[in-house]
Each structure stands twice: as C-alpha cells, then as structure tokens.
Design a protein around this motif. Structure first.
Motif, PDB file in Angstrom:
ATOM      1  N   ALA A 297      10.771 -68.102 -42.587  1.00 13.07           N
ATOM      2  CA  ALA A 297      10.477 -67.469 -41.304  1.00 13.07           C
ATOM      3  C   ALA A 297      10.405 -65.944 -41.402  1.00 13.07           C
ATOM      4  N   GLY A 298      10.820 -65.361 -42.528  1.00 12.86           N
ATOM      5  CA  GLY A 298      10.776 -63.911 -42.638  1.00 12.86           C
ATOM      6  C   GLY A 298      11.372 -63.441 -43.941  1.00 12.86           C
ATOM      7  N   THR A 299      11.107 -62.185 -44.283  1.00  9.38           N
ATOM      8  CA  THR A 299      11.633 -61.625 -45.523  1.00  9.38           C
ATOM      9  C   THR A 299      11.838 -60.126 -45.347  1.00  9.38           C
ATOM     10  N   PHE A 300      12.724 -59.570 -46.167  1.00 10.52           N
ATOM     11  CA  PHE A 300      12.886 -58.112 -46.179  1.00 10.52           C
ATOM     12  C   PHE A 300      13.376 -57.692 -47.570  1.00 10.52           C
ATOM     13  N   SER A 301      13.111 -56.452 -47.916  1.00  9.87           N
ATOM     14  CA  SER A 301      13.555 -55.875 -49.186  1.00  9.87           C
ATOM     15  C   SER A 301      13.885 -54.407 -48.924  1.00  9.87           C
ATOM     16  N   ASN A 302      15.168 -54.100 -48.888  1.00 11.62           N
ATOM     17  CA  ASN A 302      15.635 -52.765 -48.507  1.00 11.62           C
ATOM     18  C   ASN A 302      16.376 -52.103 -49.658  1.00 11.62           C
ATOM     19  N   LEU A 303      16.204 -50.801 -49.792  1.00  5.90           N
ATOM     20  CA  LEU A 303      16.862 -50.028 -50.845  1.00  5.90           C
ATOM     21  C   LEU A 303      17.597 -48.842 -50.249  1.00  5.90           C
ATOM     22  N   SER A 304      18.702 -48.476 -50.905  1.00  5.78           N
ATOM     23  CA  SER A 304      19.430 -47.267 -50.495  1.00  5.78           C
ATOM     24  C   SER A 304      18.983 -46.097 -51.360  1.00  5.78           C
ATOM     25  N   ASP A 305      19.418 -44.906 -50.966  1.00 10.54           N
ATOM     26  CA  ASP A 305      19.238 -43.742 -51.828  1.00 10.54           C
ATOM     27  C   ASP A 305      20.109 -43.900 -53.072  1.00 10.54           C
ATOM     28  N   ALA A 306      19.745 -43.178 -54.122  1.00 11.34           N
ATOM     29  CA  ALA A 306      20.532 -43.228 -55.352  1.00 11.34           C
ATOM     30  C   ALA A 306      21.879 -42.541 -55.127  1.00 11.34           C
ATOM     31  N   GLN A 307      22.922 -43.068 -55.758  1.00 17.18           N
ATOM     32  CA  GLN A 307      24.258 -42.466 -55.702  1.00 17.18           C
ATOM     33  C   GLN A 307      24.919 -42.644 -57.071  1.00 17.18           C
ATOM     34  N   ASP A 308      25.916 -41.792 -57.335  1.00 16.09           N
ATOM     35  CA  ASP A 308      26.551 -41.821 -58.659  1.00 16.09           C
ATOM     36  C   ASP A 308      28.076 -41.929 -58.563  1.00 16.09           C
ATOM     37  N   TYR A 309      28.597 -42.364 -57.450  1.00 20.76           N
ATOM     38  CA  TYR A 309      30.053 -42.396 -57.309  1.00 20.76           C
ATOM     39  C   TYR A 309      30.606 -43.795 -57.092  1.00 20.76           C
TER      40      TYR A 309
ATOM     41  N   VAL B 189      15.701 -61.299 -34.877  1.00 22.74           N
ATOM     42  CA  VAL B 189      14.872 -62.477 -35.168  1.00 22.74           C
ATOM     43  C   VAL B 189      14.275 -62.978 -33.846  1.00 22.74           C
ATOM     44  N   ARG B 190      12.967 -63.130 -33.845  1.00 23.91           N
ATOM     45  CA  ARG B 190      12.275 -63.687 -32.668  1.00 23.91           C
ATOM     46  C   ARG B 190      11.541 -64.962 -33.071  1.00 23.91           C
ATOM     47  N   LEU B 191      11.654 -65.976 -32.232  1.00 25.74           N
ATOM     48  CA  LEU B 191      10.893 -67.221 -32.381  1.00 25.74           C
ATOM     49  C   LEU B 191      10.077 -67.406 -31.095  1.00 25.74           C
ATOM     50  N   ASN B 192       8.794 -67.235 -31.218  1.00 27.39           N
ATOM     51  CA  ASN B 192       7.893 -67.365 -30.066  1.00 27.39           C
ATOM     52  C   ASN B 192       7.156 -68.704 -30.162  1.00 27.39           C
ATOM     53  N   PHE B 193       7.241 -69.473 -29.108  1.00 29.85           N
ATOM     54  CA  PHE B 193       6.623 -70.806 -29.088  1.00 29.85           C
ATOM     55  C   PHE B 193       5.240 -70.708 -28.448  1.00 29.85           C
ATOM     56  N   SER B 194       4.301 -71.413 -29.068  1.00 26.82           N
ATOM     57  CA  SER B 194       2.938 -71.434 -28.511  1.00 26.82           C
ATOM     58  C   SER B 194       2.911 -72.231 -27.198  1.00 26.82           C
ATOM     59  N   LYS B 195       1.781 -72.118 -26.442  1.00 28.82           N
ATOM     60  CA  LYS B 195       1.672 -72.804 -25.148  1.00 28.82           C
ATOM     61  C   LYS B 195       1.654 -74.326 -25.320  1.00 28.82           C
ATOM     62  N   LYS B 196       1.091 -74.820 -26.424  1.00 27.72           N
ATOM     63  CA  LYS B 196       1.098 -76.277 -26.657  1.00 27.72           C
ATOM     64  C   LYS B 196       2.524 -76.777 -26.855  1.00 27.72           C
TER      65      LYS B 196
ATOM     66  N   GLU C 159       2.703 -74.286 -32.675  1.00 29.48           N
ATOM     67  CA  GLU C 159       3.162 -73.232 -33.586  1.00 29.48           C
ATOM     68  C   GLU C 159       4.455 -72.575 -33.083  1.00 29.48           C
ATOM     69  N   ILE C 160       5.244 -72.156 -34.108  1.00 31.69           N
ATOM     70  CA  ILE C 160       6.376 -71.254 -33.861  1.00 31.69           C
ATOM     71  C   ILE C 160       6.076 -69.978 -34.635  1.00 31.69           C
ATOM     72  N   ASN C 161       5.951 -68.890 -33.920  1.00 35.61           N
ATOM     73  CA  ASN C 161       5.688 -67.600 -34.565  1.00 35.61           C
ATOM     74  C   ASN C 161       7.007 -66.828 -34.693  1.00 35.61           C
ATOM     75  N   THR C 162       7.321 -66.393 -35.926  1.00 35.69           N
ATOM     76  CA  THR C 162       8.597 -65.697 -36.182  1.00 35.69           C
ATOM     77  C   THR C 162       8.340 -64.231 -36.536  1.00 35.69           C
ATOM     78  N   ILE C 163       9.258 -63.399 -36.109  1.00 38.09           N
ATOM     79  CA  ILE C 163       9.233 -61.966 -36.468  1.00 38.09           C
ATOM     80  C   ILE C 163      10.664 -61.580 -36.864  1.00 38.09           C
ATOM     81  N   VAL C 164      10.789 -61.020 -38.041  1.00 37.36           N
ATOM     82  CA  VAL C 164      12.108 -60.563 -38.546  1.00 37.36           C
ATOM     83  C   VAL C 164      12.035 -59.061 -38.756  1.00 37.36           C
TER      84      VAL C 164
END
Length: 631
Positions: A140-152, A167-174, A294-299
């Motif tokens: 239903a969704g994906t993400f890939s997040n990164l932080s700034d570099a740190q050395d401590y 997270v949103r699940l939108n249902f079609s009219k059918k 249909e089920i339309n998802t947004i993450v």
C-alpha cells in the motif's frame, strides 16, 4: 624565583652567631682590658670567652621567611606546600545534537478487489449478494528516509523520536455502492516503529485499534466503506534491534557514509494492507468516478527528529592544552645539585561537566624548559608521563575532581578518581620551568547508554599542582650562601699571628633532615683566601664534610626523637712554603662562603612550627697568640 637567605636550617644560625660573637668578643665587658698598659700578649692554649649559652628555638618559619606571593605556603596544620594553578582552559562544547531523518515524497498505490460477483451490478438498492473471493494482502505504500551524517553515535539500539506518518485509504464509488462492510482491514506499518495516536478523535476517526502484539499494526473491524480511512500516526520510537527488522516491512539501520567514523540513519519501510470483504449489499451511491472496485492508498511521512538514543557514542571532546608555570621557587629547589625526589607530588584536574555519559581521560604531562624545549633526564630521555584510564563521571553539573598522585595517600577530599603515577619523573633531577598538560578525552565507547541528544559542556576546567614539602630517599637539597662584613669589625691593630678561631655548639635538630656542610674563607671581593683552612667537624668518613644528625624521627614507641650533634668550626691559618705564618691572610678574611647539602628524612612533610633547631652550649675560642695594641 627568590633567594631565601635565611634557609640554612642550621649552619647560618651557628655561623652567624659565632662570627659576630668572635669578632666582638675581644671587647666583651666580662674581660675589662682598659687597665692594661700598651700592648698585651695573650698566648698559651688560648682564651675562651664565657659564651656558654643557648639560643631560643629557631623554627622553620624563621628560616623560610616566605614572601606573601611565594608559591610555597603552609596549610592549616602548618605543613609546607608548594602550590601552582594552571592557566585557565576554555570551556569545552560536546555536540550530541538531535538527528533529523528527512521525510520522503508521498507514495500512492491502487489496489483492486477481485472476484466481485458480476450479477451484483444488476441488483437494486437493498438487495444483497455473497462474496466468495479471498482476503487481499497488497503493498500500500513505501518510503526511504535518510538523516544527515553524524560522527558521535556508533551504535543504535533504540531511539525516542518525534515524527509522524499518515495513511489514507480511499474507496472507489463502486466499493461504496456494492460493499456494505469489510469484515476486517489491517494496516501494517514497518515493525520497527512504535506508534501512537496523539488525539484519537482527529487522528483516528474510523476507530482503528493498535495491536499491542504486533508492532506497527492497526486493525479495523466491520468497517463501512462509506467513510474513507484516515490515520495520522505519531511515531514515538524506532527500534534498531534485529527482531524488529523484516525483509517485507523494511528496516532502520545506522549506515556508514564511507567517511571514517561517520554514519547516517537509514529508514526504509513498506506499508501493507490486508482486506477481508464482508457483506455485499447495494447502497444508494452513484457510481460516477469511472473506477472499478478499488482502494487507493497514500502514505506520507514527516521529518523524524531523534531526541533520545540508547546506544554507543563517540563524541569529539577537545580540551585545550594547559600550561602550569612553576615559578617563584626558593633557591633550595632550583640549584643544579638539587635532586627533587618528592615523596608524594600531586596534580589535580577539575572540571564541571554536564555530559550525559561517562568517559575517560588520557593525560600526557610534559615538563618543559624555559626555552620551550622538553626537559630531559640525566640520560637524555624524555621525562614526560602518560596517565590513561582516568574516569569522567556523567551527570548534570557534575564536578569531576581527578587526582594524579605518586602515592595513594593524603588524597584531597572530594576526588572522584585517583590515579597513581611516577610524578617524580617530572621533577627529577630538577624542577622544570613549567608543565604542559595535554588531555585526550573520550566518552565510554564500549558500553550502551541512554542519552538525550543535545549540546553539552565541560566548564571551569583547571589544574592544580600540589607538592607537600616531603621528600623521598634520593632527595638532596642544596643551599649556599655567604655571611660577611667581618673586615669592618676587625681592629686594625690586632695581631693574629698563629691564631685560629674555634666555634663550638651542640645542635639540637628537630628538623627531619641530616646535613653536611662545607665552607671556605673569602675576601671582601668574594675571592677565596688561600692558606686559610676552614674545618667543620664531626666529619663523614666517606665524605669529609660535616654531618648533622636528622631530627623529627620516631622511635619504636612512635615518639619524636631529636638529633643531637656536637659541632666545631675552625678557621686555621696555614704556614707558607717556608713554614712561616703570616698575619695578612687572616686579616683578609671578610667572611665565610658555605654550602649545605641536606638529606631529608623520607615521607615527613616540613612543618612551620613543629620542626625547629636549637643551638646550646655555644662557645668561642681564640687559640694561639693574640696581641692587642690598646693604645
């Protein structure tokens, strides 16, 4: 650096008193010579003046005569201590700043519900049918997040965070027209996420239930599709442990950047939904969106701010080098022949820290000469010492008072760590001009700690060098000085043929040091008078110099024992090559130049009042022929 002319401990008192009495003794009122006519010769075995008296106790305070600005002072007990404070050191900032994991763009998926019966679309509102298809489990969704570099941060186990995911699940009219309810819809987020609803009414209007047995899962039961699903989830923590990472739902890791010691947080996740269709019944909804079942998802993810971390840390802790000037020293501590085998010198490091984790210090202590070069020992080797493993305590406004001492005794109160080291290496064979102290500080990198991220500090950093004036077996204190001005008191018409002076006294020594003394006669210009012998007894057989027994030792019962020594100092004219004595040599004498070499008793600190000497039974003899012209 001061020339402490009074610190002769024993000899200055004896010689100064003996000299003045000898040179004024011929006019002593006990010997009324006014009635003698013209010249009177006094020969034979000599004349002994009635000076068999004593002087009051002479304390070390009388001898030391310290200036108020001197680095040598006394403590509350009267013990002498050399003390110097190092240069001020700038406050240290330790950066353990918050880690920001940046959000990624929203992702959207379209999920179709299969196996819907074709006949249902011919039914009227209120009529029903049966769904025979399977449950649906779809991405239903994906993400890939990164932080700034740190050395401590070198390892992460858990992090408390402030962030969110929608997270949103939108249902079609059918779906809304032909499906009356879903038996169950499960939304599965990455299992490493700990989630919560900040405000259930607004963030979870559809009544989803957090599944405490399955991290990251929200379950809806008997849900009508008439209202689209909206979840606004607060991410309160992320778990880096292996059992919370999965191939399917993603993982959060501390990933190296390729630069030594540097890394960043990598957060990858996949959202799945599991849908079980329940009752089919035609609803009064117009199908006008042109979509199938249909089920339309947004993450959507927000920035994730890491505020507290459980893990291992490697912050940079830079402490400036400190320089401790060892100035204003008495001469007896700086002569070339001096050997400062100190009994228990100490260096104390003070710092007030707010560090949230403990650490260690490696101190490199380097003796330096005035020209800026490193001091060397007698063999040309470095005299620096390295003390490692010094503990730094964690805590807000925590006072760290660290003592580096030669011996683990008489440690100052309040020390949080004590390390013993051969500090004598710094001071032997003589006191350096200054001491440079280099600090390598690091946090505990081996153990796991929980730390609130932020900026921390070390403040009020300074060093103290404290040296009680107590000495070791190899110590040797050397003092030399002169007392002169005799020539001014010498009668011009005194005939000193075959004459010698003898000073005698009993030295009652309560000072913890034995002493050897040597002296020579000098003229007014400071040159040595040849053919005049200065003999000081008793003598050390191995080294023919005077030996004064040490005092302030203890007997078997622990009582202080004074050293008692009978002293005699002779000033003898020597015959010339023809065996004749000349008056001129003794007439040239303006005083004595002497050197005292003291061997302190190990481990006893010199005390202002308790350590003292007394001269008893002082006698002055004029031996030989003396001719006085009293006209």
């Amino acid at each position: 650096m001061r020339n402490n002319g009074n610190f002769v401990l024993l000899l200055s008192g004896l010689l100064a008193m003996g000299g003045s009495l000898a040179l004024s003794g011929c006019m002593n009122n006990d010997y009324d010579l006014d009635n003698l006519d013209k010249k009177i010769g006094i020969g034979g075995s000599g004349l002994q003046l009635p000076t068999n008296n004593s002087v009051k106790d002479i304390t070390l305070d009388d001898f030391m005569d310290l200036d108020e600005s001197s680095s040598v002072s006394t403590d509350a007990n009267g013990d002498y201590i050399y003390h110097e404070t190092g240069s001020d050191i700038d406050d240290v900032t330790v950066d353990l700043g918050e880690i920001k994991v940046s959000k990624s763009d929203p992702t959207s998926y379209h999920i179709e519900i299969p196996n819907m019966p074709s006949s249902i679309e011919s039914l009227s509102v209120g009529q029903s049918a049966t769904y025979t298809g399977p449950s649906i489990n779809e991405h239903a969704g994906t993400f890939s997040n990164l932080s700034d570099a740190q050395d401590y941060v070198s390892k992460l186990e858990y992090a408390s965070v402030n962030g969110g995911i929608q997270v949103r699940l939108n249902f079609s009219k059918k779906v809304k027209r032909y499906i009356k309810s879903f038996s169950k819809i499960e939304v599965q987020l990455p299992t490493y996420l700990d989630i919560a609803f900040k405000n259930a009414a607004t963030d979870n209007p559809n009544g989803g239930v957090l599944d405490t047995n399955h991290p990251g899962r929200i379950t809806f039961s008997n849900l009508s599709p008439m209202n689209d699903i909206y979840l606004n989830l607060q991410i309160v923590g992320v778990d880096f442990s292996a059992n919370r990472q999965t191939t399917k739902y993603g993982a959060i890791t501390l990933a190296p950047t390729g630069k030594p010691g540097e890394s960043r947080v990598s957060m990858k996740g996949d959202v799945y939904i599991d849908v079980t269709v329940g009752d089919l019944e035609v609803q009064n909804v117009a199908v006008d969106d042109g979509k199938n079942y249909e089920i339309n998802t947004i993450v959507t993810t927000q920035d994730l701010i890491v505020s507290e971390v459980k893990g291992k840390f490697t912050p940079t802790i830079n402490v400036d080098e400190s320089k401790i000037d060892l100035d204003d020293l008495p001469d007896f501590m700086t002569k070339d022949e001096v050997k400062l085998d100190l009994y228990n010198p100490q260096i104390v490091f003070n710092a007030k820290t707010s560090l949230p984790l403990p650490g260690t210090i490696k101190a490199t202590i380097i003796p330096m000469e005035q020209d800026g070069t490193e001091s060397k020992d007698e063999h040309g080797q470095s005299r620096k010492i390295v003390v490692d493993g010094i503990k730094i305590l964690a805590g807000n406004n925590q006072l760290n008072k660290i003592c580096i001492a030669k011996l683990n005794e008489d440690i100052p109160e309040g020390c949080t760590d004590v390390k013993t080291a051969d500090l004598n290496k710094i001071f032997l064979p003589k006191m350096p001009y200054r001491i440079d102290v280099k600090i390598d500080a690091k946090a505990d990198e081996d153990n796991v700690h929980t730390v609130a991220l932020g900026t921390y500090s070390m403040k009020d950093i300074n060093y103290d060098v404290t040296v009680p004036l107590a000495f070791g077996d190899a110590a040797q204190i050397v003092y030399d000085d002169t007392f002169d001005g005799w020539e001014e008191d010498m009668p011009d018409d005194m005939d000193l043929s075959k004459f010698k002076l003898e000073f005698g006294a009993k030295a009652i020594n309560g000072i913890p040091a034995s002493m050897i003394v040597e002296a020579e006669a000098i003229r007014k210009d400071g040159s040595v008078v040849e053919d005049v012998q200065v003999v000081i007894t008793p003598q050390d057989v191995a080294n023919p110099k005077a030996g004064v027994l040490a005092g302030a030792s203890k007997d078997a019962a622990g009582n202080l024992v004074e050293g008692v020594t009978d002293l005699k100092i002779e000033i003898n004219p020597l015959p010339d090559a023809k065996g004749l004595y000349t008056n001129a040599k003794l007439k040239e004498i303006d005083g004595l130049r002497y050197k005292l070499v003291a061997k302190p008793t190990p481990g006893i600190t010199l005390n202002k009042e308790n350590h003292k000497i007394q001269l008893k039974d002082i006698s002055i003899k004029l031996v030989g022929g003396v001719v006085l012209d009293l006209n």
